[in-house]
Write an enzyme that holds these catalytic residues in place. Structure first.
Site, PDB file in Angstrom:
ATOM      1  N   LYS A  53       0.837  -1.204   0.000  1.00 55.09           N
ATOM      2  CA  LYS A  53       0.000   0.000   0.000  1.00 55.09           C
ATOM      3  C   LYS A  53       0.876   1.259   0.000  1.00 55.09           C
ATOM      4  CE  LYS A  53      -3.792  -2.411   2.198  1.00 55.09           C
ATOM      5  NZ  LYS A  53      -4.360  -2.889   3.469  1.00 55.09           N
ATOM      6  N   GLN A  97      -4.573  -1.630   9.751  1.00 49.99           N
ATOM      7  CA  GLN A  97      -4.381  -2.950   9.137  1.00 49.99           C
ATOM      8  C   GLN A  97      -4.903  -4.043  10.084  1.00 49.99           C
ATOM      9  OE1 GLN A  97      -3.187  -3.627   5.896  1.00 49.99           O
ATOM     10  NE2 GLN A  97      -3.971  -5.645   6.437  1.00 49.99           N
ATOM     11  N   ASP A 120     -11.413   2.675   4.239  1.00 47.54           N
ATOM     12  CA  ASP A 120     -11.625   1.236   4.090  1.00 47.54           C
ATOM     13  C   ASP A 120     -13.111   0.934   3.904  1.00 47.54           C
ATOM     14  OD1 ASP A 120      -9.630  -0.619   3.922  1.00 47.54           O
ATOM     15  OD2 ASP A 120      -9.216  -0.673   6.072  1.00 47.54           O
TER      16      ASP A 120
END
Ligand code: NDP
Length: 288
Positions: A53, A97, A120
């Site tokens: 990422k 994460q 997200d």
């Protein structure tokens, strides 16, 4: 006849290219999209995802700020970090994460992220908006699956879509997105009897289970579009999806490979959401 390959890597590269141009324009107006990534502990898969990422962000001009915290981080410390990121105007998107170490309350952490920075799309605000058909951040993996269908001219309207897997991050939002595009949607899970029969009705078959060969060739309808979201590592160390690719490709009309399908699309849609967040923070009109 062998299926046409849905090249997620290529579709993702095209999306990133478009975003790169958009970011250059934003920068000329003084807007610098920034993504904060929070990584806790030493989970090797999480570390790998975070570095992919970071690299993707860098390549297209998004400022990526990774906060690496030790396994011993407390809930209070993590919440404090999220609060600081929520109020930092250089941070447009926040990504924590997952999975978090067991002693941390994942739900509380995810719910703490400001809805304006929930790139997200896992929080209640984003998911509620999806249900209500209101503009908002769409979870990256299901959004990526929809973009792959779109890129190959596969219109869900009037089609029967079957999703195997009902998680909050993949199966459920994907069902809502397909419904939004006028598909008739069936969601299957571990308690679904006759999974094969259900799958054989699918013009569009999306699979997010986390077990290799959950879908065998004889579960695929002739000509179906197969979107394989699963990521599994075989005992030989090979990365495979949830679908028996070699058998399924002989019956499907379209199929995504693993790797090279849903994975790169997920990262591209994260970048997309970060740019969207930066535009919204600047008060720009956005279309979602
Ligand atoms: P979850 O474990 O949260 O959900 C798995 C789902 O599969 C559950 O709904 C479960 O049913 C269902 N399931 C399990 N066994 C069966 C079975 N035998 N038959 C039918 N359904 C079954 O997983 P996620 O949604 O988080 O992830 C799924 C896969 O997708 C994983 O391999 C993950 O690594 C991958 N993934 C890939 C991403 C990418 O970027 N490419 C991003 C996110 C995930 P029940 O609800 O009844 O337990």
């Amino acid at each position: 006849m062998a299926a046409q390959l849905i090249d997620g890597k290529k579709v993702a590269a095209d999306i990133r290219e478009g975003l790169k141009k958009e970011i250059n324009e934003l920068k000329s107006k003084g807007i610098n999209p920034g993504l904060a990534v929070v990584l806790i502990g030493e989970n090797p898969a999480s570390k790998k995802y975070v570095s992919s990422k970071e690299k993707a962000c860098e390549e297209i001009g998004i400022k990526s700020l990774t906060h690496k915290l030790p396994e011993s981080t407390t809930q209070a410390e993590l919440i404090k970090l999220i609060d600081n990121l929520n109020s930092d105007s250089n941070v447009h998107g926040i990504l924590v994460q997952l999975p978090l170490p067991k002693h941390l309350n994942e739900k509380e952490v995810m719910n703490r992220i400001s809805p304006a920075k929930d790139v997200d799309g896992f929080g209640p605000d984003a998911l509620g908006k999806l249900v209500l058909d209101e503009p908002g951040f769409v979870a990256c993996t299901p959004h990526g699956a929809m973009k792959m269908l779109e890129a190959y001219g596969i219109d869900p309207k009037g089609k029967h879509a079957v999703i195997v897997g009902r998680s909050v991050i993949v199966g459920k939002p994907l069902a809502l997105l397909l419904l939004r595009k006028h598909a008739t949607v069936t969601i299957c899970h571990s308690r679904t009897p006759n999974l094969k029969e259900e799958c054989l009705r699918a013009n569009i078959l999306c699979v997010a289970v986390g077990r290799a060969k959950t879908i065998t060739g004889d579960m695929v309808k002739e000509g179906a579009a197969v979107i394989d979201i699963g990521i599994n590592v075989t005992p030989e160390g090979k990365i495979v999806g949830d679908v028996d690719f070699d058998a399924a490709k002989e019956r499907a009309g379209y199929i995504t490979p693993v790797p090279g399908g849903a994975g790169p699309m997920t990262i591209a849609m994260l970048m997309y959401n970060t740019v969207l967040a930066a535009k919204m923070a600047a008060g720009m009109k956005v279309e979602i």
